[in-house]
Write an enzyme that holds these catalytic residues in place. Structure first.
Site, PDB file in Angstrom:
ATOM      1  CG  ASN A   9      -7.864  49.989  39.899  1.00 23.12           C
ATOM      2  OD1 ASN A   9      -6.636  49.970  40.028  1.00 23.12           O
ATOM      3  ND2 ASN A   9      -8.702  49.654  40.887  1.00 23.12           N
ATOM      4  CE  LYS A  11      -9.346  45.706  40.704  1.00 22.04           C
ATOM      5  NZ  LYS A  11     -10.398  45.128  41.476  1.00 22.04           N
ATOM      6  CG  HIS A  99     -10.323  50.299  44.980  1.00 23.59           C
ATOM      7  ND1 HIS A  99     -10.548  49.010  45.427  1.00 23.59           N
ATOM      8  CD2 HIS A  99     -10.709  50.329  43.680  1.00 23.59           C
ATOM      9  CE1 HIS A  99     -11.054  48.303  44.421  1.00 23.59           C
ATOM     10  NE2 HIS A  99     -11.155  49.076  43.353  1.00 23.59           N
ATOM     11  CD  GLU A 101      -9.549  45.426  44.963  1.00 26.29           C
ATOM     12  OE1 GLU A 101      -8.525  45.963  44.521  1.00 26.29           O
ATOM     13  OE2 GLU A 101     -10.371  44.832  44.243  1.00 26.29           O
ATOM     14  CD  GLU A 170     -14.712  50.989  41.754  1.00 26.68           C
ATOM     15  OE1 GLU A 170     -14.553  50.674  40.583  1.00 26.68           O
ATOM     16  OE2 GLU A 170     -13.878  50.764  42.637  1.00 26.68           O
ATOM     17  N   GLY A 176     -15.263  42.627  40.604  1.00 30.61           N
ATOM     18  CA  GLY A 176     -14.640  41.360  40.219  1.00 30.61           C
ATOM     19  C   GLY A 176     -15.552  40.149  40.330  1.00 30.61           C
ATOM     20  CB  SER A 216     -18.720  43.242  37.119  1.00 29.93           C
ATOM     21  OG  SER A 216     -18.133  42.474  38.146  1.00 29.93           O
TER      22      SER A 216
HETATM   23  C1  PEP Z   1     -12.273  47.994  40.577  1.00 33.20           C
HETATM   24  O1  PEP Z   1     -11.727  47.245  41.385  1.00 33.20           O
HETATM   25  O2  PEP Z   1     -12.077  49.227  40.609  1.00 33.20           O
HETATM   26  C2  PEP Z   1     -13.159  47.393  39.596  1.00 33.20           C
HETATM   27  C3  PEP Z   1     -14.040  48.142  39.026  1.00 33.20           C
HETATM   28  O3  PEP Z   1     -12.972  46.048  39.374  1.00 33.20           O
HETATM   29  P1  PEP Z   1     -13.748  45.103  38.314  1.00 33.20           P
HETATM   30  O4  PEP Z   1     -13.992  45.927  37.062  1.00 33.20           O
HETATM   31  O5  PEP Z   1     -12.824  43.975  38.090  1.00 33.20           O
HETATM   32  O6  PEP Z   1     -15.034  44.716  38.950  1.00 33.20           O
END
Ligand code: PEP
Length: 256
Positions: A9, A11, A99, A101, A170, A176, A216
């Site tokens: 992803n 983003k 998601h 976000e 998630e 992040g 992460s």
């Molecule tokens: C995400 O936003 O889908 C995600 C998994 O981000 P990160 O790997 O940066 O934590």
């Protein structure tokens, strides 16, 4: 059993030119592998989807293409929105929905999300439904309850058992941040998702629904997550922006 699946992803990152360079690096990496025992899906921003789809076809890459969002109406006066049919035309087979976000910055709720899942399936796209608790819910011991609600509501307009779908667990506090739940905690949540799917009418979890972990994910932690029986793959954000790092995560994740 379906193959382990790794979704990148990106983003709001990468131009068309950067996307095409990334795909060239993927091609070089893939050409060194005797065979690919996993599914790889890239989710570039809208503006790069069409070029990415063409490049994947031109190079015959075994890579799927996902959008990061869609609107649930097919067409009409919805300035700024993009429908499932348009995403298919751009070369997508998948779409990320719900998601955190989008839930947080764009006020998406379970009702919007269930309409989006339905619209994706209607357009022959595989939804990748994201669910996850926030830090407060985790501290209050509400993780399983929140996940169960989000899965039930997200799939409430889906015809139980018939269509393909992915669910990405998630935890919001892990996105992040460099923090993650333990592999044991992830397995517990994935088991809960699998049980919830049966409760709502999916007779068999596999191969219809894959359950991914995201938050992460790194080269260092991917193997421990992938060892868990209910973990079918990874959704990778920040670490997928470098083709090299993402390919390393895939390689370590499949134990290649
Ligand atoms: C995400 O936003 O889908 C995600 C998994 O981000 P990160 O790997 O940066 O934590």
């Amino acid at each position: 059993m379906s193959l382990p699946c790794f979704v990148a992803n990106w983003k709001m990152n990468k131009t068309v030119a950067e996307t095409l360079s990334y795909l060239t690096l993927c091609q070089q990496w893939l050409s060194k592998l005797p065979r690919l025992s996993c599914e790889i899906i890239l989710a570039p921003p809208y503006t790069a989807l069409f070029s990415a789809g063409n490049k994947i076809k031109e190079l015959s890459l075994p890579i799927g293409l996902a959008a990061q969002n869609l609107y649930f109406e097919a067409e009409g006066p919805y300035t700024g929105e993009v429908s499932g049919r348009m995403l298919c035309e751009a070369g997508c087979q998948y779409v990320i929905i719900g998601h955190s976000e989008r839930r947080n910055h764009f006020n998406e709720n379970d009702s919007t999300i269930t309409h989006k899942v339905q619209a994706a399936l209607g357009a022959n796209l595989t939804p990748i439904l994201c669910v996850g608790e926030n830090a407060k819910e985790r501290l209050e011991g509400k993780t399983l309850q929140v996940i169960q609600r989000q899965v039930k509501e997200g799939l409430s307009r889906m015809d139980g058992g018939a269509s393909h779908c992915m669910i990405a667990y998630e935890p919001i506090w892990a996105i992040g941040t460099g923090k993650t739940p333990t592999p044991f905690e992830v397995e517990q949540v994935h088991q809960k998702i699998a049980r919830t799917l049966i409760e709502i009418g999916f007779k068999q979890r596999a191969p219809v629904i894959d359950i991914l972990y995201g938050g992460s994910v790194s080269v260092e932690n991917v193997a421990a997550f992938m060892k868990k029986p209910h973990v079918d793959g990874m959704l990778v954000g920040g670490a997928s922006l470098s083709a090299e790092t993402f390919m390393n995560i895939v390689q370590v994740g499949i134990g290649a």
